[in-house]
Design a protein around this motif. Structure first.
Motif, PDB file in Angstrom:
ATOM      1  N   PRO A  34       0.802  -1.226   0.000  1.00 53.05           N
ATOM      2  CA  PRO A  34       0.000   0.000   0.000  1.00 53.05           C
ATOM      3  C   PRO A  34       0.838   1.281   0.000  1.00 53.05           C
ATOM      4  O   PRO A  34       0.309   2.366  -0.211  1.00 53.05           O
ATOM      5  N   ASP A 338       7.420  -5.670   5.381  1.00 53.35           N
ATOM      6  CA  ASP A 338       6.568  -5.872   6.565  1.00 53.35           C
ATOM      7  C   ASP A 338       6.203  -4.534   7.198  1.00 53.35           C
ATOM      8  O   ASP A 338       5.082  -4.350   7.687  1.00 53.35           O
ATOM      9  N   ALA A 341       3.544  -2.850   4.860  1.00 52.92           N
ATOM     10  CA  ALA A 341       2.255  -3.546   4.949  1.00 52.92           C
ATOM     11  C   ALA A 341       1.617  -3.260   6.309  1.00 52.92           C
ATOM     12  O   ALA A 341       0.407  -3.004   6.416  1.00 52.92           O
ATOM     13  N   GLY A 342       2.435  -3.281   7.357  1.00 54.73           N
ATOM     14  CA  GLY A 342       1.932  -3.050   8.716  1.00 54.73           C
ATOM     15  C   GLY A 342       1.364  -1.647   8.885  1.00 54.73           C
ATOM     16  O   GLY A 342       0.355  -1.461   9.583  1.00 54.73           O
ATOM     17  N   ALA A 344      -0.226   0.132   6.782  1.00 52.53           N
ATOM     18  CA  ALA A 344      -1.591   0.204   6.232  1.00 52.53           C
ATOM     19  C   ALA A 344      -2.587  -0.493   7.151  1.00 52.53           C
ATOM     20  O   ALA A 344      -3.735  -0.088   7.266  1.00 52.53           O
ATOM     21  N   GLU A 345      -2.104  -1.538   7.833  1.00 46.50           N
ATOM     22  CA  GLU A 345      -2.997  -2.298   8.728  1.00 46.50           C
ATOM     23  C   GLU A 345      -3.087  -1.645  10.111  1.00 46.50           C
ATOM     24  O   GLU A 345      -3.788  -2.129  10.991  1.00 46.50           O
ATOM     25  N   GLY A 346      -2.295  -0.585  10.334  1.00 45.39           N
ATOM     26  CA  GLY A 346      -2.312   0.107  11.621  1.00 45.39           C
ATOM     27  C   GLY A 346      -1.536  -0.637  12.688  1.00 45.39           C
ATOM     28  O   GLY A 346      -1.649  -0.348  13.875  1.00 45.39           O
ATOM     29  N   HIS A 347      -0.723  -1.615  12.277  1.00 44.43           N
ATOM     30  CA  HIS A 347       0.082  -2.335  13.258  1.00 44.43           C
ATOM     31  C   HIS A 347       1.406  -2.729  12.610  1.00 44.43           C
ATOM     32  O   HIS A 347       1.454  -3.657  11.803  1.00 44.43           O
TER      33      HIS A 347
END
Ligand code: SOE
Length: 383
Positions: A34, A338, A341-342, A344-347
């Protein structure tokens, strides 16, 4: 996926600056993400060197003062790849300026410095990560999956070592751009913070917290000329460091690191022995994981060498075709993937600054134990 641009400001243009720049440049070619890092600025004290680095790696601009970089409104991520004594001031200022912060290992020169960095990023609420890259070797990530699936059963032993041989010459200077790892004021410690820190980070990740350590260290060459002062000065770093440890899960461990193991360049090895199975891994052969499972049929029982290159192995579906291996630089690309990607996932996945502080708690206890000649408790992390 149409990726959002993310402006990177890198501090440091040595070996680690190259690994990080390569990761940012390559990551979107192999991972559908993202975010897309943009090499916006690179910073180092030497103007000619930083200009050459920017041209080589495609950075749009340069700075020679990290404070300017941190203040720049166009920088979203500050990535610290400069010597250890600069990690804390840069990370704390970057967090206060609201930037995301990535930092080379070890986090601080000692746990007290790391604690200030953790406080800064947590207070600011900014995403943070430390480049303990060996977690992202596919074979090591596979070991993590096998352990988490319970395939080893109860763990009895953890064994790790990291051996090098590049500081044996007694006339090698300490200090300066290439040799700051030998200057205790810059590095914080010797092989304990530089090499054992890798072994400890992987161990905490794979096998959980360490409760107690008993260590010994040695400085084989006691004085070296200092590259910056020109004077012969006492050497304050540990050249070799070894310790026994007890993990909270009841397993026993031995750890060893040295820069005096003639013939070894970067021999990071680990072995874990469990009730049902054992695992072994070796950085010099990093795409293989050795596996022994006692539950195999007796006649066929033996050590397997798993070539970790298949599409169902961690990270490998992003690369070539089964059987074709990848290497050292890919571990940094995986970490960048990682992280993005994290975001975008908020973590953001670990190791976070807090995770890396746990490693510094262990390295501090190792150095304390070596000084005192006694077992030392590793204190629990503050909440
Ligand atoms: C030291 O020689 C060094 O470059 C470490 O600083 C790195 O962290 C390690 O991965 C390889 O060795």
């Amino acid at each position: 996926m149409s990726a959002k641009l993310l402006n990177i400001g890198l501090v440091g243009c040595g070996f680690m600056g190259r690994t990080h720049s390569n990761a940012f440049a390559q990551v979107n070619r192999f991972f559908d993400l993202p975010y897309r890092p943009v090499l916006r600025a690179v910073c180092a004290r030497d103007a000619a060197k930083v200009a050459a680095f920017a041209a080589q790696w495609g950075y749009a601009s340069t700075e020679t003062d990290w404070r300017k970089l941190v203040e720049r409104p166009d920088i979203e991520v500050v990535d610290i790849a400069s010597p250890n004594d600069t990690h804390a001031p840069i990370a704390i200022a970057a967090a206060a300026a609201g930037k995301m912060v990535l930092c080379e290992k070890p986090l601080g020169r000692h746990a007290a410095e790391s604690a200030r960095m953790v406080e800064a990023v947590e207070k600011a609420g900014v995403p943070n990560m430390v480049w303990y890259n060996y977690r992202r070797v596919p074979a090591v990530a596979l070991a993590k999956q096998l352990i988490d699936e319970g395939r080893l059963g109860r763990i009895f032993h953890y064994r790790a070592k990291f051996l090098q041989d590049w500081t044996i010459a007694a006339d090698l200077p300490q200090g300066g751009p290439g040799l700051w790892r030998l200057d205790v004021h810059v590095a914080g410690s010797g092989v304990t913070g530089d090499l054992l820190a890798h072994c400890i980070d992987t161990a905490l990740w794979l096998n959980g917290p360490i409760d107690r350590v008993a260590a010994m260290t040695e400085t084989f060459v006691k004085e070296r000329p200092h590259a910056l002062t020109g004077r012969v000065e006492a050497v304050g770093i540990d050249d070799a460091s070894a310790f026994l440890a007890r993990f909270r899960n009841g397993s026993l461990a031995t750890f060893e690191a040295t820069r005096y193991a003639r013939g070894h360049k970067a021999l990071y090895t680990l072995e874990i022995n469990g009730e049902h199975a054992s695992i072994a891994w070796d950085l010099h052969d990093l795409h293989r994981l050795a596996w022994f499972d006692h539950r195999d049929e007796g006649r066929l029982r033996g050590w397997r060498s798993i070539h970790v290159t298949d599409g169902d192995h961690p990270y490998m579906k992003h690369w070539w075709v089964p059987g074709l291996q990848i290497g050292y630089e890919h571990t940094f690309i995986h970490q960048a993937a990682d992280f993005l990607a994290g975001l975008a996932e908020g973590h953001v996945p670990g190791p976070s600054f807090r995770d890396a502080m746990a490693t510094d708690y262990v390295t501090d206890a190792v150095l304390r134990s070596a000084r005192a000649g006694s077992w030392e408790q590793v204190p629990p992390l503050p909440s």
